[in-house]
Design an enzyme around this catalytic site. Structure first.
Site, mmCIF file in Angstrom:
data_model
loop_
_atom_site.group_PDB
_atom_site.id
_atom_site.type_symbol
_atom_site.label_atom_id
_atom_site.label_comp_id
_atom_site.label_asym_id
_atom_site.label_seq_id
_atom_site.Cartn_x
_atom_site.Cartn_y
_atom_site.Cartn_z
ATOM 1 N N GLY A 71 -4.962 12.261 -17.979
ATOM 2 C CA GLY A 71 -3.805 11.488 -18.893
ATOM 3 C C GLY A 71 -3.472 10.168 -18.566
ATOM 4 O O GLY A 71 -2.856 9.621 -19.246
ATOM 5 N N THR A 72 -4.082 9.740 -17.378
ATOM 6 C CA THR A 72 -3.827 8.460 -16.861
ATOM 7 C C THR A 72 -4.476 7.330 -17.726
ATOM 8 O O THR A 72 -4.099 6.175 -17.569
ATOM 9 C CB THR A 72 -3.994 8.464 -15.362
ATOM 10 O OG1 THR A 72 -5.482 8.867 -15.304
ATOM 11 C CG2 THR A 72 -3.532 9.361 -14.642
ATOM 12 N N ARG A 85 -4.811 -6.565 -9.992
ATOM 13 C CA ARG A 85 -5.355 -6.551 -11.348
ATOM 14 C C ARG A 85 -5.126 -5.387 -12.053
ATOM 15 O O ARG A 85 -4.932 -4.233 -11.608
ATOM 16 C CB ARG A 85 -6.945 -6.623 -11.138
ATOM 17 C CG ARG A 85 -7.678 -6.431 -12.596
ATOM 18 C CD ARG A 85 -8.897 -6.983 -12.501
ATOM 19 N NE ARG A 85 -9.746 -6.787 -14.012
ATOM 20 C CZ ARG A 85 -9.646 -7.843 -14.753
ATOM 21 N NH1 ARG A 85 -9.038 -8.916 -14.569
ATOM 22 N NH2 ARG A 85 -10.256 -7.677 -15.963
ATOM 23 N N ILE A 86 -4.809 -5.925 -13.156
ATOM 24 C CA ILE A 86 -4.227 -4.633 -14.481
ATOM 25 C C ILE A 86 -5.346 -4.301 -15.188
ATOM 26 O O ILE A 86 -5.685 -5.355 -15.935
ATOM 27 C CB ILE A 86 -2.669 -5.039 -15.067
ATOM 28 C CG1 ILE A 86 -1.840 -5.491 -14.082
ATOM 29 C CG2 ILE A 86 -2.582 -3.980 -16.076
ATOM 30 C CD1 ILE A 86 -1.116 -4.056 -13.257
ATOM 31 N N LYS A 102 -4.698 -2.368 -7.247
ATOM 32 C CA LYS A 102 -3.892 -1.810 -6.320
ATOM 33 C C LYS A 102 -3.448 -0.500 -6.581
ATOM 34 O O LYS A 102 -3.380 0.378 -5.563
ATOM 35 C CB LYS A 102 -2.533 -2.415 -6.111
ATOM 36 C CG LYS A 102 -2.434 -3.869 -5.028
ATOM 37 C CD LYS A 102 -1.210 -4.212 -5.009
ATOM 38 C CE LYS A 102 -1.360 -5.712 -3.871
ATOM 39 N NZ LYS A 102 -0.105 -6.184 -3.748
ATOM 40 N N GLY A 103 -3.646 0.039 -7.725
ATOM 41 C CA GLY A 103 -3.128 1.315 -8.127
ATOM 42 C C GLY A 103 -1.810 1.432 -8.261
ATOM 43 O O GLY A 103 -1.119 0.933 -7.767
ATOM 44 N N GLU A 119 1.372 6.273 -8.764
ATOM 45 C CA GLU A 119 2.591 6.369 -8.417
ATOM 46 C C GLU A 119 3.527 5.609 -7.937
ATOM 47 O O GLU A 119 4.717 5.842 -7.229
ATOM 48 C CB GLU A 119 2.086 7.400 -7.221
ATOM 49 C CG GLU A 119 1.404 8.452 -7.551
ATOM 50 C CD GLU A 119 0.495 9.196 -6.485
ATOM 51 O OE1 GLU A 119 1.359 10.151 -5.745
ATOM 52 O OE2 GLU A 119 -0.716 8.786 -6.118
#
Lengths: 763, 336
Positions: free
Chosen positions: A473-474, A652-653, A725-726, A729
């Site tokens: 769902g990410t 980076r997004i 970077k992620g 969470e």
């Protein structure tokens, strides 16, 4: 562009709509339990009502004779499954407690029988008629219960490597101008993803197909194969969509091999959808934690000594541990640091990863303590963070690959209106409501693992990406398609993506916020292989280019240079030069510093994650600053949060739309982890009491009126090819501290034990 | 959920006939159950807490039993009126704010759209031990087996109207406004129609917590009547989250005031008692008195004078008192 799709800043991708959005909202997306099976039998679990003891026997007379019941399996007649290694010790298993292998009961809600029937309803009704006779012993429930045993985490759990320390904490604390000590506690929590723990198993000869929501299809495939004692090549796991997981679907739970074994025995597909309450005990959860924090500081706010001691509950069988001191000891500049993590064993099911496993509880403790220290020093809490901001982590002096913590605080403070905060508690009010502002640091380690992918590009500009990644769902489908489109120079709409199937090249567990970095890096690597072939077709190689320059004096860019320069490519011409209509490449990517056997391990479903405090001599974290406006009713003491603001920087997004959504969900969950979510334990029986979504509180829309996510532009060239970077969470770290800090600001009362309930407020 | 026969009743007499097969002396354990909104019954059947062998769908009675009638001095509400429809009724919002708010603040929008008034007042307790059949000790489910909640996790449990057999909270909201306003309930059975005070409908657990109401098997609630108009009335509900959550403590307050003096007062409590709870002695303190904060506090103290706290729910006494005092204040100061 809109609120949901923020305009991209520098180093951000486009906020394209979700790849799977239409399929999901129209109901076409098939989740595991939606997959139609030919003539399935339905399984329903019977779980133990005691937490410790043994089964003396069963009375199955009534249940067995009920209409539609095919058979009932217990430890007396079920196949014995092989024990497999615990996930945190390099294996696959969520727990080494294997139900149906013996009459012993290790925790409440352990599977003691499986009823298989022609319909779900018949199986459920018969399960309710199964009578189990137990000899119960008094169980140990939690901290301070009689019968707990406690020991250092180090040495018990392979994922917990060290108790970080540096300098001389004791002496520095002793000498410190300002000393602060406090104890914090976080409660038991359960993931409660919307999608239940479902498993369908279908045998075709000796080939097993499993439909199950999973964060790690390769892990599940190999784990189940080991438990059944069969070759992993005979097992396929299919799972195109996951309806939420949050860590609960990352490791192999015992149910899968049980259902596979029954399906083989009955020679028929078997389908299980475990009930919501069973999900509390047949999978993992976030165990309760306790923290002692000691901080020594100078009058001007510089930390001179920090000690973080954590205690965590785990089962008797497994030493699960989150050990967040690896983060909290490195977050701020401090020359003298000490830490210790202990695991306390009780008669409970084995806990496991839950969104931001180490950071949520440990950063709650540290960030609450930082706020308390700011109060003691009469400093603005943001300034306290600024004074202690650092570019090197203090334990071994490694530099952060990039760190935009204070930029996040500054941007967030501006949007939130932090300047309107009154430092003195109880200063702001609106009618019956006291108003408080709070803030805290969010951080999450940048992690990644080896991954493989297959990409096919056609002359007409369509591409297909295959990787056994996972979309919980990410937005994994979306960002993978974007990465491929960008690299291949084709429109996003032309890329199709296949995920969640062990027939595809392996990707790591979708945990630790590594997915985007790992899968996109692999996809980029493979796209580059394709680009390489195309450029080679059109341009001379280095030798030829050099020769041409020598002989005719005219330079031509060699393919290798053109490829790297990002120079556009005449795709059709290149395909024509090659004389083919499609190119398919398989490739593997391994992060810098990853163990040699990373890829080999990955194919066997084993995790070799790198990053966080140790990424090739550097330390890599994503950061954020979170702000909470909170109101406490003077009369009812009800607590409401009208406003949450978070500012984040995470390299980076890939897609501001999916990133915002992830972080917004994180902020809401973070708030929830402070004010709502807590699994209540009946300490007499070591049982979870509120094991349903009516009593296990999560926020409703009315509880979250305004959530503002600010994405900061950040470029980090030291992490991975995707520059990511992620952030999955990141959003729910620190929020609980910000909430408690706001409660202090509203009421003057410090709450150190979560969850905050209205009866804890005294105004 | 055990297999059951599903029948539809197209008119009251068909419903009566179908329900007459029920027998026994306890409505909740009767083998024939009526289905209205289904928001409690279906839930409890899935949990195997209720095991009817026949379910009678009474939704066809909606046409006749859904009326909302404010003609004359009284309010009459049909038992099949949906919670959402009554809560949204503009004249009820004006003449009976306590009724509208007690409905509006209950459950979720989806549930309020389905749930009927008759079913709502019969909503069964949310006691987690009652709703989980793996706990053997529940006097409500298995009379004489004990009570797991008494020494267990009992934060949500009752402090008023409890017995040593049961401390399960009556979970509803609307019932508090009915009992506060001296509502009556119309009951239809095989021998005709009867009307009783709403206060007579629910039974405190005492020694038989399994029997929750004075309804006989085969009887149905057909409607409610509230005498008079109560524009100065308030329903205040304190809860853990902003919506879709049961009360930790609530107060239904109705006042009749003239020149700052209370002529008549009604007070009922929710979330704290085993049944819809009218605080008669406490409300009596208000009569013919000039309203002020001190009086409100005396009333609140009196309302909880007989409360018996357990390990986790002692806070409900202090909270309940503050909710009562605040609700009284809001009612006394509201613009009418």
């Amino acid at each position: 562009m809109s609120t949901a799709a923020p305009a991209p800043k520098a180093n951000m991708g486009q906020p394209v709509p979700r790849y799977d959005g239409v399929a999901k909202v129209t109901g076409h997306a098939q989740y595991a339990a939606d997959v139609p099976l030919a003539n399935p039998a339905y399984a329903y679990l019977v779980t133990s009502s005691i937490a410790k003891g043994r089964i003396d026997g069963f009375d199955l007379t009534e249940a067995k004779t009920m209409r539609g019941v095919i058979d009932i399996f217990t430890h007396e007649n079920a196949e014995k499954l092989k024990e497999i290694k615990f996930f945190s010790n390099g294996g696959y298993a969520s727990t080494t407690i294997v139900p149906l292998n013996s009459p012993e009961i290790a925790h409440e809600g352990e599977i003691v029988a499986v009823v298989v029937a022609e319909t779900f309803e018949a199986a459920r009704d018969a399960a309710h008629r199964v009578k189990v006779k137990y000899t119960a012993e008094t169980p140990t429930t939690t901290f301070d219960s009689p019968g707990t045993t406690s020991a250092r985490a180090k040495g018990q759990n392979a994922m917990f490597k060290e108790d970080p320390k540096v300098g001389d904490f004791a002496n520095a604390f002793d000498q410190a101008e300002v000393k602060f000590t406090a104890t914090y506690e976080t409660p038991t929590q359960h993931h409660n993803p919307m999608e239940l723990f479902a498993t369908s198993c279908v045998w075709n000869g000796d080939q097993l197909t499993i439909y199950e929501p999973s964060q790690f299809v390769y892990g599940l495939k190999n784990g189940v194969a080991q438990q059944l004692g069969i070759d992993a090549d005979k097992v396929r796991v299919i799972n195109a969509y996951v309806g939420g997981a949050f860590g609960s679907k990352g490791s192999t739970t015992p149910r899968t091999a049980i259902i596979a074994s029954l399906a083989r025995r009955l020679n028929r597909p078997v389908k299980l959808v475990a009930s919501r309450d069973q999900g509390f005990t047949i999978a993992t959860y976030r165990a309760e934690t306790r923290h002692d924090i000691q901080i020594g500081a100078s009058r001007d706010g510089r930390l001179v000594a920090l000690r973080h001691e954590g205690e965590e509950i785990s089962s008797r069988a497994d030493a699960y541990c989150v050990g967040g001191t690896k983060t909290t000891t490195r977050l701020y500049a401090c020359p003298n640091v000490d830490s210790l993590v202990s695991i306390v064993r009780a008669d409970r099911n084995t806990p496991g990863f839950m969104r931001s496993p180490p950071e949520v509880p440990y950063v709650f403790a540290l960030e609450s303590a930082m706020d308390e220290l700011a109060v003691e020093l009469k400093m603005d809490p943001i300034e306290l963070r600024r004074v202690n901001d650092t570019t090197k982590e203090p334990i071994s002096g490694k530099p952060y690959t990039s760190r935009s913590l204070m930029a996040c605080f500054d941007e967030g403070a501006k949007t939130f209106g932090w300047d309107k905060r009154a430092a003195t508690p109880k200063s702001l009010a609106d009618g019956d409501w006291l108003i408080g502002y709070g803030c805290a640091t969010a951080c999450y380690p940048t992690q990644m693992g080896a991954a493989a992918a297959r990409v096919r590009l056609q002359r007409d500009g369509r591409a297909r990406v295959e990787i056994a990644g996972h979309d919980l769902g990410t937005g994994a489908y979306t960002v993978i398609a974007q990465a491929a489109a960008e690299r291949l120079g084709i429109p996003y709409e032309k890329v199709s993506v296949s995920l969640g199937d062990t027939r595809l090249p392996p990707a790591p567990v979708a945990g630790g916020s590594n997915s985007t970095a790992s899968t996109c890096s692999a996809v980029i690597t493979v796209c580059d292989q394709i680009r390489h072939r195309l450029f080679q077709a059109l341009m001379p190689n280095e030798t030829l280019a050099d020769k041409a320059k020598e002989t005719v004096g005219v330079g031509q860019t060699p393919a290798s240079k053109a490829e790297q320069s990002g120079q556009p490519l005449d795709r059709e011409k290149a395909f024509d030069a090659l004389g083919v209509s499609a190119i398919e490449e398989y490739g593997e990517w391994k992060p810098e510093g990853a163990p040699k056997d990373s890829l080999q391990a990955l194919h066997s479903g084993l995790v070799r994650m790198v990053g966080g405090p140790d990424l090739g001599g550097k330390i890599a974290y994503a950061f954020g600053a979170e702000f909470v406006e909170l109101r406490v009713n003077r009369f009812t003491h009800e607590i409401r949060v009208p406003r949450l603001v978070g500012a984040f920087a995470a390299g980076r997004i890939m897609n501001p739309r999916t990133a915002r959504s992830q972080l917004m969900g994180g902020l809401i969950w973070g708030m929830s982890s402070a004010l709502f979510e807590a699994t209540e334990l009946d300490e007499r029986y070591a049982r979870y009491v509120n094991d349903n979504l009516a009593d296990y509180l999560v926020p409703v829309n009315a509880d979250t009126p305004s959530v503002d996510v600010i994405l900061l532009s950040e470029t980090d060239e030291h992490i991975d090819p995707a520059g990511v970077k992620g952030l999955g969470e990141l959003g729910n770290v620190g929020t609980a501290a910000a909430v408690c800090n706001a409660i202090y600001n509203a009421t003057g009362q410090r709450i150190r034990k979560l969850p905050v309930r209205l009866e804890k407020i005294e105004v | 959920m055990q297999p059951f026969v599903f029948q539809s009743a197209n008119d009251p007499s068909a419903a009566m006939q179908a329900l007459a097969a029920s027998g026994g002396n306890n409505v909740t354990e009767a083998p024939v159950q009526a289905l209205a909104g289904g928001t409690t019954l279906i839930d409890l059947m899935k949990l195997d807490v209720m095991r009817p062998s026949t379910v009678i769908d009474i939704n066809p009675l909606s046409g006749a039993w859904s009326q909302i009638n404010l003609e004359g001095e009284n309010l009459r509400l049909g038992a099949m009126a949906r919670m959402a429809d009554v809560a949204a009724h503009p004249e009820i919002q004006k003449a009976y704010p306590v009724v509208a708010d007690s409905l509006k603040l209950a459950a979720s929008a989806q549930l309020r759209n389905m749930a009927t008034l008759g079913g709502n007042v019969l909503q069964r307790t949310r006691c987690t031990y009652f709703r989980d059949i793996s706990y053997g000790n529940c006097n409500k489910r298995n009379p004489g087996s004990g009570c797991a909640a008494m020494e267990g996790v009992n934060r949500m449990h009752a402090v008023l109207g409890t017995s040593d057999q049961c401390i399960a909270t009556y979970a509803g909201d609307f019932a508090q406004s009915l009992i506060a306003l001296d509502g009556t309930v119309e009951i239809i059975g095989k021998s005709g129609t009867r009307s009783i005070a709403f206060a007579q409908l629910h039974r405190q657990p005492g020694n038989s917590p399994q029997i929750e109401t004075t309804l006989a098997p085969g009887e149905l609630i057909s409607g409610f009547m509230i005498p008079g108009r109560w524009p100065r009335s308030v329903y205040l509900k304190a809860r853990d989250r902003q919506s879709y959550e049961f009360a930790l403590a609530s107060a239904a307050v109705a006042l009749d005031m003239q020149n700052g003096v209370v002529r008549d007062a009604r007070l009922a409590l929710g979330g704290v008692a085993t049944v819809p709870w009218r605080a008669r002695e406490a409300e009596g303190l208000l009569k013919e008195q000039k309203f002020d904060d001190a009086l409100a506090e005396r009333v609140a103290d009196a309302a909880f004078a007989g409360a018996t706290p357990r390990h986790h729910n002692a806070f409900k006494i202090a909270l309940g008192k503050r909710v009562v005092a605040r609700a009284l204040y809001q009612a006394a100061t509201m613009e009418v």
